[in-house]
Design a protein around this motif. Structure first.
Motif, PDB file in Angstrom:
ATOM      1  N   LYS A  24       0.832  -1.208   0.000  1.00  0.00           N
ATOM      2  CA  LYS A  24       0.000   0.000   0.000  1.00  0.00           C
ATOM      3  C   LYS A  24       0.867   1.259   0.000  1.00  0.00           C
ATOM      4  CE  LYS A  24      -4.227  -1.661   2.266  1.00  0.00           C
ATOM      5  NZ  LYS A  24      -5.078  -1.534   3.454  1.00  0.00           N
ATOM      6  N   ILE A  25       1.927   1.234   0.798  1.00  0.00           N
ATOM      7  CA  ILE A  25       2.840   2.381   0.843  1.00  0.00           C
ATOM      8  C   ILE A  25       3.501   2.577  -0.521  1.00  0.00           C
ATOM      9  CG2 ILE A  25       5.027   3.182   1.824  1.00  0.00           C
ATOM     10  CD1 ILE A  25       4.051   2.003   4.515  1.00  0.00           C
ATOM     11  N   ALA A  26       3.916   1.481  -1.149  1.00  0.00           N
ATOM     12  CA  ALA A  26       4.545   1.565  -2.470  1.00  0.00           C
ATOM     13  C   ALA A  26       3.571   2.120  -3.510  1.00  0.00           C
ATOM     14  CB  ALA A  26       5.061   0.194  -2.888  1.00  0.00           C
ATOM     15  N   ILE A  27       2.309   1.738  -3.413  1.00  0.00           N
ATOM     16  CA  ILE A  27       1.289   2.238  -4.348  1.00  0.00           C
ATOM     17  C   ILE A  27       1.112   3.741  -4.180  1.00  0.00           C
ATOM     18  CG2 ILE A  27      -1.200   2.218  -4.833  1.00  0.00           C
ATOM     19  CD1 ILE A  27      -1.100  -0.836  -4.260  1.00  0.00           C
ATOM     20  N   ILE A  28       0.997   4.187  -2.945  1.00  0.00           N
ATOM     21  CA  ILE A  28       0.843   5.625  -2.675  1.00  0.00           C
ATOM     22  C   ILE A  28       2.051   6.392  -3.223  1.00  0.00           C
ATOM     23  CG2 ILE A  28       0.724   7.389  -0.861  1.00  0.00           C
ATOM     24  CD1 ILE A  28      -1.874   5.913  -1.054  1.00  0.00           C
ATOM     25  N   LYS A  29       3.254   5.887  -2.954  1.00  0.00           N
ATOM     26  CA  LYS A  29       4.463   6.548  -3.446  1.00  0.00           C
ATOM     27  C   LYS A  29       4.452   6.644  -4.967  1.00  0.00           C
ATOM     28  CE  LYS A  29       7.806   5.408   0.186  1.00  0.00           C
ATOM     29  NZ  LYS A  29       9.032   4.645   0.470  1.00  0.00           N
ATOM     30  N   TYR A  30       4.075   5.567  -5.624  1.00  0.00           N
ATOM     31  CA  TYR A  30       4.048   5.549  -7.091  1.00  0.00           C
ATOM     32  C   TYR A  30       3.058   6.581  -7.633  1.00  0.00           C
ATOM     33  CZ  TYR A  30       3.262   4.063 -11.867  1.00  0.00           C
ATOM     34  OH  TYR A  30       3.115   4.055 -13.229  1.00  0.00           O
ATOM     35  N   ILE A  31       1.855   6.604  -7.081  1.00  0.00           N
ATOM     36  CA  ILE A  31       0.826   7.528  -7.564  1.00  0.00           C
ATOM     37  C   ILE A  31       1.264   8.974  -7.349  1.00  0.00           C
ATOM     38  CG2 ILE A  31      -1.551   8.314  -7.210  1.00  0.00           C
ATOM     39  CD1 ILE A  31      -2.300   5.377  -6.679  1.00  0.00           C
ATOM     40  N   VAL A  32       1.879   9.265  -6.220  1.00  0.00           N
ATOM     41  CA  VAL A  32       2.369  10.626  -5.949  1.00  0.00           C
ATOM     42  C   VAL A  32       3.449  10.996  -6.969  1.00  0.00           C
ATOM     43  CG1 VAL A  32       3.670  12.053  -4.316  1.00  0.00           C
ATOM     44  CG2 VAL A  32       1.732  10.690  -3.522  1.00  0.00           C
ATOM     45  N   GLU A  33       4.369  10.081  -7.240  1.00  0.00           N
ATOM     46  CA  GLU A  33       5.425  10.350  -8.226  1.00  0.00           C
ATOM     47  C   GLU A  33       4.818  10.682  -9.589  1.00  0.00           C
ATOM     48  OE1 GLU A  33       8.051   6.983  -8.341  1.00  0.00           O
ATOM     49  OE2 GLU A  33       8.742   7.299  -6.284  1.00  0.00           O
ATOM     50  N   VAL A  34       3.833   9.911 -10.010  1.00  0.00           N
ATOM     51  CA  VAL A  34       3.193  10.142 -11.304  1.00  0.00           C
ATOM     52  C   VAL A  34       2.493  11.496 -11.312  1.00  0.00           C
ATOM     53  CG1 VAL A  34       1.331   9.370 -12.841  1.00  0.00           C
ATOM     54  CG2 VAL A  34       2.932   7.706 -11.882  1.00  0.00           C
ATOM     55  N   LYS A  35       1.759  11.804 -10.258  1.00  0.00           N
ATOM     56  CA  LYS A  35       1.035  13.074 -10.197  1.00  0.00           C
ATOM     57  C   LYS A  35       1.987  14.270 -10.200  1.00  0.00           C
ATOM     58  CE  LYS A  35      -3.375  11.903  -8.146  1.00  0.00           C
ATOM     59  NZ  LYS A  35      -4.228  12.812  -8.854  1.00  0.00           N
ATOM     60  N   VAL A  36       3.080  14.175  -9.472  1.00  0.00           N
ATOM     61  CA  VAL A  36       4.062  15.270  -9.440  1.00  0.00           C
ATOM     62  C   VAL A  36       4.702  15.438 -10.817  1.00  0.00           C
ATOM     63  CG1 VAL A  36       6.309  15.947  -8.488  1.00  0.00           C
ATOM     64  CG2 VAL A  36       4.496  15.149  -6.969  1.00  0.00           C
ATOM     65  N   ARG A  37       5.054  14.325 -11.441  1.00  0.00           N
ATOM     66  CA  ARG A  37       5.651  14.375 -12.777  1.00  0.00           C
ATOM     67  C   ARG A  37       4.690  15.011 -13.783  1.00  0.00           C
ATOM     68  NH1 ARG A  37       7.812   9.261 -13.048  1.00  0.00           N
ATOM     69  NH2 ARG A  37       5.750   8.474 -13.525  1.00  0.00           N
ATOM     70  N   GLU A  38       3.407  14.633 -13.727  1.00  0.00           N
ATOM     71  CA  GLU A  38       2.401  15.204 -14.636  1.00  0.00           C
ATOM     72  C   GLU A  38       2.210  16.700 -14.377  1.00  0.00           C
ATOM     73  OE1 GLU A  38      -1.036  12.748 -13.965  1.00  0.00           O
ATOM     74  OE2 GLU A  38      -0.358  11.209 -15.383  1.00  0.00           O
ATOM     75  N   ALA A  39       2.203  17.098 -13.120  1.00  0.00           N
ATOM     76  CA  ALA A  39       2.041  18.519 -12.787  1.00  0.00           C
ATOM     77  C   ALA A  39       3.229  19.330 -13.293  1.00  0.00           C
ATOM     78  CB  ALA A  39       1.890  18.692 -11.277  1.00  0.00           C
ATOM     79  N   ASN A  40       4.433  18.787 -13.141  1.00  0.00           N
ATOM     80  CA  ASN A  40       5.625  19.481 -13.640  1.00  0.00           C
ATOM     81  C   ASN A  40       5.590  19.607 -15.155  1.00  0.00           C
ATOM     82  OD1 ASN A  40       6.643  19.781 -11.062  1.00  0.00           O
ATOM     83  ND2 ASN A  40       7.960  17.993 -11.186  1.00  0.00           N
ATOM     84  N   LYS A  41       5.132  18.572 -15.823  1.00  0.00           N
ATOM     85  CA  LYS A  41       5.041  18.598 -17.284  1.00  0.00           C
ATOM     86  C   LYS A  41       4.035  19.659 -17.737  1.00  0.00           C
ATOM     87  CE  LYS A  41       4.186  15.678 -21.298  1.00  0.00           C
ATOM     88  NZ  LYS A  41       3.758  14.366 -21.775  1.00  0.00           N
ATOM     89  N   LYS A  42       2.891  19.734 -17.070  1.00  0.00           N
ATOM     90  CA  LYS A  42       1.884  20.749 -17.412  1.00  0.00           C
ATOM     91  C   LYS A  42       2.428  22.155 -17.211  1.00  0.00           C
ATOM     92  CE  LYS A  42      -2.401  18.216 -16.609  1.00  0.00           C
ATOM     93  NZ  LYS A  42      -3.606  18.097 -15.773  1.00  0.00           N
ATOM     94  N   THR A  43       3.135  22.361 -16.119  1.00  0.00           N
ATOM     95  CA  THR A  43       3.720  23.671 -15.830  1.00  0.00           C
ATOM     96  C   THR A  43       4.730  24.050 -16.910  1.00  0.00           C
ATOM     97  OG1 THR A  43       3.430  23.306 -13.466  1.00  0.00           O
ATOM     98  CG2 THR A  43       4.994  25.010 -14.122  1.00  0.00           C
ATOM     99  N   GLN A  44       5.553  23.091 -17.296  1.00  0.00           N
ATOM    100  CA  GLN A  44       6.562  23.342 -18.322  1.00  0.00           C
ATOM    101  C   GLN A  44       5.905  23.634 -19.673  1.00  0.00           C
ATOM    102  OE1 GLN A  44       9.186  20.031 -19.024  1.00  0.00           O
ATOM    103  NE2 GLN A  44      10.742  21.306 -19.990  1.00  0.00           N
ATOM    104  N   GLU A  45       4.878  22.875 -20.029  1.00  0.00           N
ATOM    105  CA  GLU A  45       4.174  23.105 -21.292  1.00  0.00           C
ATOM    106  C   GLU A  45       3.498  24.470 -21.305  1.00  0.00           C
ATOM    107  OE1 GLU A  45       1.576  19.732 -21.556  1.00  0.00           O
ATOM    108  OE2 GLU A  45       3.123  18.459 -22.468  1.00  0.00           O
ATOM    109  N   LYS A  46       2.937  24.873 -20.176  1.00  0.00           N
ATOM    110  CA  LYS A  46       2.293  26.177 -20.088  1.00  0.00           C
ATOM    111  C   LYS A  46       3.316  27.289 -20.284  1.00  0.00           C
ATOM    112  CE  LYS A  46      -0.418  29.139 -17.070  1.00  0.00           C
ATOM    113  NZ  LYS A  46      -0.847  29.403 -15.713  1.00  0.00           N
ATOM    114  N   ALA A  47       4.470  27.158 -19.666  1.00  0.00           N
ATOM    115  CA  ALA A  47       5.529  28.165 -19.805  1.00  0.00           C
ATOM    116  C   ALA A  47       6.006  28.248 -21.250  1.00  0.00           C
ATOM    117  CB  ALA A  47       6.696  27.833 -18.883  1.00  0.00           C
TER     118      ALA A  47
END
Length: 127
Positions: free
Chosen positions: A69-92
């Motif tokens: 369960k901890i590994a799943i949470i960590k994975y989902i957070v990593e994906v969400k952070v990566r997607e948010a960074n990508k959106k920010t970069q694309e917007k810039a």
């Protein structure tokens, strides 16, 4: 363990997470990173309590589930952070492109304004 195996175990094991009631693995994707962090903290606290020193170092299926369960949470957070960074970069990048296009347009307009009346008239006649 690969992510595919991890999520396969979660589905087969019907993992449930405590968050304002009980939620499934699929529901985790709808939560914010902050909410996922709070779930992680409670799971991590539970893991620390379970993994206190013991003379018997046997892992139960509940321990394995908790670690998964901890590994799943960590994975989902990593994906969400990566997607948010990508959106920010694309917007810039998009904003930078629009800015450049505006400057190009302004320079083209300036070139036209610098022309004499005769040059502008000739341009009109050629169209």
């Amino acid at each position: 363990m690969t992510n595919v195996n991890l999520f396969e175990k979660a589905v087969k094991g019907k993992y449930r997470f405590q968050f304002k009631g009980i939620i499934t693995v699929e529901d985790l994707w709808d939560l914010s990173v902050q909410n996922l962090d709070s779930i992680f903290k409670s799971l991590n606290t539970e893991l620390k309590q379970v993994s206190e020193e013991s003379l018997l170092q046997t892992k139960s299926s509940a321990d394995e589930e908790l670690e998964n369960k901890i590994a799943i949470i960590k994975y989902i957070v990593e994906v969400k952070v990566r997607e948010a960074n990508k959106k920010t970069q694309e917007k810039a990048q998009r904003e930078q492109r629009e800015k450049i296009l505006e400057i190009i347009e302004a320079k083209q307009n300036q070139d036209l304004q610098d022309k004499t009346i005769e040059e502008l008239q000739a341009m009109l006649d050629n169209q």
